[in-house]
Design a protein around this motif. Structure first.
Motif, PDB file in Angstrom:
ATOM      1  N   ASP A 172      -9.181   3.783   1.199  1.00 52.18           N
ATOM      2  CA  ASP A 172      -9.114   2.362   0.853  1.00 52.18           C
ATOM      3  C   ASP A 172      -7.671   1.935   0.610  1.00 52.18           C
ATOM      4  O   ASP A 172      -7.278   0.811   0.949  1.00 52.18           O
ATOM      5  CB  ASP A 172      -9.953   2.081  -0.396  1.00 52.18           C
ATOM      6  CG  ASP A 172     -11.449   2.174  -0.132  1.00 52.18           C
ATOM      7  OD1 ASP A 172     -11.849   1.965   1.032  1.00 52.18           O
ATOM      8  OD2 ASP A 172     -12.207   2.462  -1.071  1.00 52.18           O
ATOM      9  N   VAL A 175      -5.626  -1.148   2.255  1.00 54.88           N
ATOM     10  CA  VAL A 175      -5.002  -2.219   1.476  1.00 54.88           C
ATOM     11  C   VAL A 175      -3.535  -2.376   1.866  1.00 54.88           C
ATOM     12  O   VAL A 175      -3.039  -3.502   2.031  1.00 54.88           O
ATOM     13  CB  VAL A 175      -5.146  -1.951  -0.036  1.00 54.88           C
ATOM     14  CG1 VAL A 175      -4.260  -2.891  -0.843  1.00 54.88           C
ATOM     15  CG2 VAL A 175      -6.605  -2.121  -0.447  1.00 54.88           C
ATOM     16  N   GLN A 202      -3.394  -4.138   5.116  1.00 55.68           N
ATOM     17  CA  GLN A 202      -3.725  -5.553   4.939  1.00 55.68           C
ATOM     18  C   GLN A 202      -2.518  -6.319   4.403  1.00 55.68           C
ATOM     19  O   GLN A 202      -2.204  -7.422   4.890  1.00 55.68           O
ATOM     20  CB  GLN A 202      -4.895  -5.694   3.967  1.00 55.68           C
ATOM     21  CG  GLN A 202      -6.230  -5.215   4.495  1.00 55.68           C
ATOM     22  CD  GLN A 202      -7.262  -5.047   3.393  1.00 55.68           C
ATOM     23  OE1 GLN A 202      -6.982  -5.291   2.218  1.00 55.68           O
ATOM     24  NE2 GLN A 202      -8.461  -4.624   3.761  1.00 55.68           N
ATOM     25  N   ALA A 259      -7.537  -0.509  -4.702  1.00 52.62           N
ATOM     26  CA  ALA A 259      -8.197   0.619  -4.043  1.00 52.62           C
ATOM     27  C   ALA A 259      -8.066   1.850  -4.921  1.00 52.62           C
ATOM     28  O   ALA A 259      -7.037   2.054  -5.579  1.00 52.62           O
ATOM     29  CB  ALA A 259      -7.570   0.877  -2.682  1.00 52.62           C
ATOM     30  N   TRP A 299      -6.521  -7.342  -5.575  1.00 57.89           N
ATOM     31  CA  TRP A 299      -7.531  -6.411  -5.084  1.00 57.89           C
ATOM     32  C   TRP A 299      -6.950  -5.004  -5.121  1.00 57.89           C
ATOM     33  O   TRP A 299      -5.752  -4.805  -4.914  1.00 57.89           O
ATOM     34  CB  TRP A 299      -8.054  -6.807  -3.710  1.00 57.89           C
ATOM     35  CG  TRP A 299      -7.154  -6.673  -2.528  1.00 57.89           C
ATOM     36  CD1 TRP A 299      -7.260  -5.771  -1.515  1.00 57.89           C
ATOM     37  CD2 TRP A 299      -6.026  -7.503  -2.184  1.00 57.89           C
ATOM     38  NE1 TRP A 299      -6.279  -5.961  -0.581  1.00 57.89           N
ATOM     39  CE2 TRP A 299      -5.510  -7.024  -0.966  1.00 57.89           C
ATOM     40  CE3 TRP A 299      -5.403  -8.592  -2.791  1.00 57.89           C
ATOM     41  CZ2 TRP A 299      -4.394  -7.591  -0.350  1.00 57.89           C
ATOM     42  CZ3 TRP A 299      -4.291  -9.166  -2.180  1.00 57.89           C
ATOM     43  CH2 TRP A 299      -3.805  -8.670  -0.982  1.00 57.89           C
TER      44      TRP A 299
END
Length: 367
Positions: free
Chosen positions: A86, A90, A93, A81, A79
């Motif tokens: 964002d 990330v 996360q 950004a 994934w």
């Protein structure tokens, strides 16, 4: 103990299998064919990339059970950004996931491009790579769960629509049957089914779309663009691309994909990869949402249990939540029993809540 399971998708069948393995007498009622609802239209992504410790525990349990059933196909999940806001999310996360023991790395755009030369990494600020993620074949999942549940002793009745005469009484077109417990795992239809016996659920439906491209000549991971909000996963030698979710009335929705969705999705693939695939087929399916993004999975009335509100993650979590729910119905302990009851208790809402089905796309339980 006799248990009726209403709904022949991945969650209902996982619950039935877990109940049968604990020696319950189980009957599954499916109004159509097995997997004809959300399960059969699912994307099939399967990963443990969650920063929240409870979400990570559920995902890890599900992945283990899918591996045991030989249904899990390894496929790294990336994934990315494209803006600093964002990108900060990330990075946070990834740190949280690593604390939970998830096999995930942070990659620079250059490192991502070295791994996957077919990706155009221009404009990407940061990427996360979940190394132990994978994909599922939804049809194979449903067929295997059904076959395994039957072998464990469950009875499965298809083309068998039901209603509830009481919290433990199921009415079919041919008969009325009473059970010790009833589990309703019927996607968006769960709400009207249990409403007939006075149970109100905080549940809404939204329509999500997907397409499968014609074959491509490139090696790509499963991929989610957090800034542009779309995803894909390899499907054979093609890509399954998803996006285009919006709230709908589950009694009136279009199962065909929108032409605009198809065009937009193919354009995004071309922008990110420089590939120019055509669409082979496209469709839409229903997902269910709750006010806080966590599912409704637990006792909702005397002898009545529900399992719905998956935010598009029902297939991915099915074997873990089915096993958890079966243990709860039979009053047995389960490894997730220490984490989940408060989080997924369907009675944490009174059913009158006003909320938007897609209100907060940053929640861990969301797509």
């Amino acid at each position: 103990m006799s248990v009726a399971v209403v709904g022949g998708g991945a969650v209902g069948l996982s619950t039935a299998l877990a109940l049968a393995r604990r020696n319950a007498s189980v009957t599954v009622f499916e109004r159509d064919t097995l997997g004809s609802g959300a399960s059969g239209r699912a994307a099939g992504l399967c990963y443990d990339a969650f920063a929240d410790d409870v979400d990570a525990a559920v995902a890890a349990d599900a992945l283990t059970r899918y591996r045991d059933l030989d249904l899990f196909e390894p496929q790294p999940y990336v994934w990315v950004a494209r803006d600093e806001s964002d990108a900060t999310a990330v990075r946070e996360q990834i740190t949280g996931m690593q604390k939970n023991g998830v096999a995930v790395d942070a990659l620079t755009p250059a490192e991502l491009g070295d791994r996957y030369p077919a990706l155009d990494t221009g404009g990407i600020e940061v990427a996360g790579l979940a190394r132990k993620a994978g994909v599922l074949d939804p049809d194979k999942v449903v067929a295997t769960l059904a076959e395994t549940a039957r072998k464990a002793g469950a009875t499965i009745e298809t083309e068998s629509p039901v209603s509830l005469a009481s919290t433990t009484t199921v009415e079919t077109p041919d008969e009325t049957r009473t059970f010790d417990a009833v589990v309703v795992a019927a996607g968006p239809q769960t709400k009207p089914l249990v409403a007939d016996v006075g149970v109100s659920l905080a549940l809404k439906a939204y329509r999500a779309q997907a397409l499968v491209t014609e074959p491509i000549d490139a090696t790509l991971p499963s991929f989610y663009d957090a800034t542009r909000e779309f995803y894909w996963r390899p499907k054979g030698n093609a890509l399954l691309v998803g996006d285009g979710a919006h709230e709908v009335d589950p009694r009136d929705w279009d199962p065909a994909a929108d032409a605009e969705f198809v065009t937009r999705s193919l354009d995004r693939v071309e922008q990110v990869t420089a590939l120019a695939p055509a669409c082979d087929r496209a469709w839409a399916g229903l997902c269910t949402a709750t006010p806080d993004g966590a599912p409704l999975a637990g006792q909702a009335g005397d002898g009545l249990w529900v399992a719905t509100g998956w935010q598009g993650h029902g297939l991915m979590r099915a074997p873990a939540l089915g096993n958890y729910l079966a243990a709860a119905v039979l009053d047995r302990r389960n490894p997730l029993s220490e984490h989940l009851p408060d989080r997924v208790d369907p009675t944490r809402f009174d059913g009158s809540e006003e909320f938007a089905a897609l209100d907060d796309p940053t929640r861990d339980w969301d797509k």
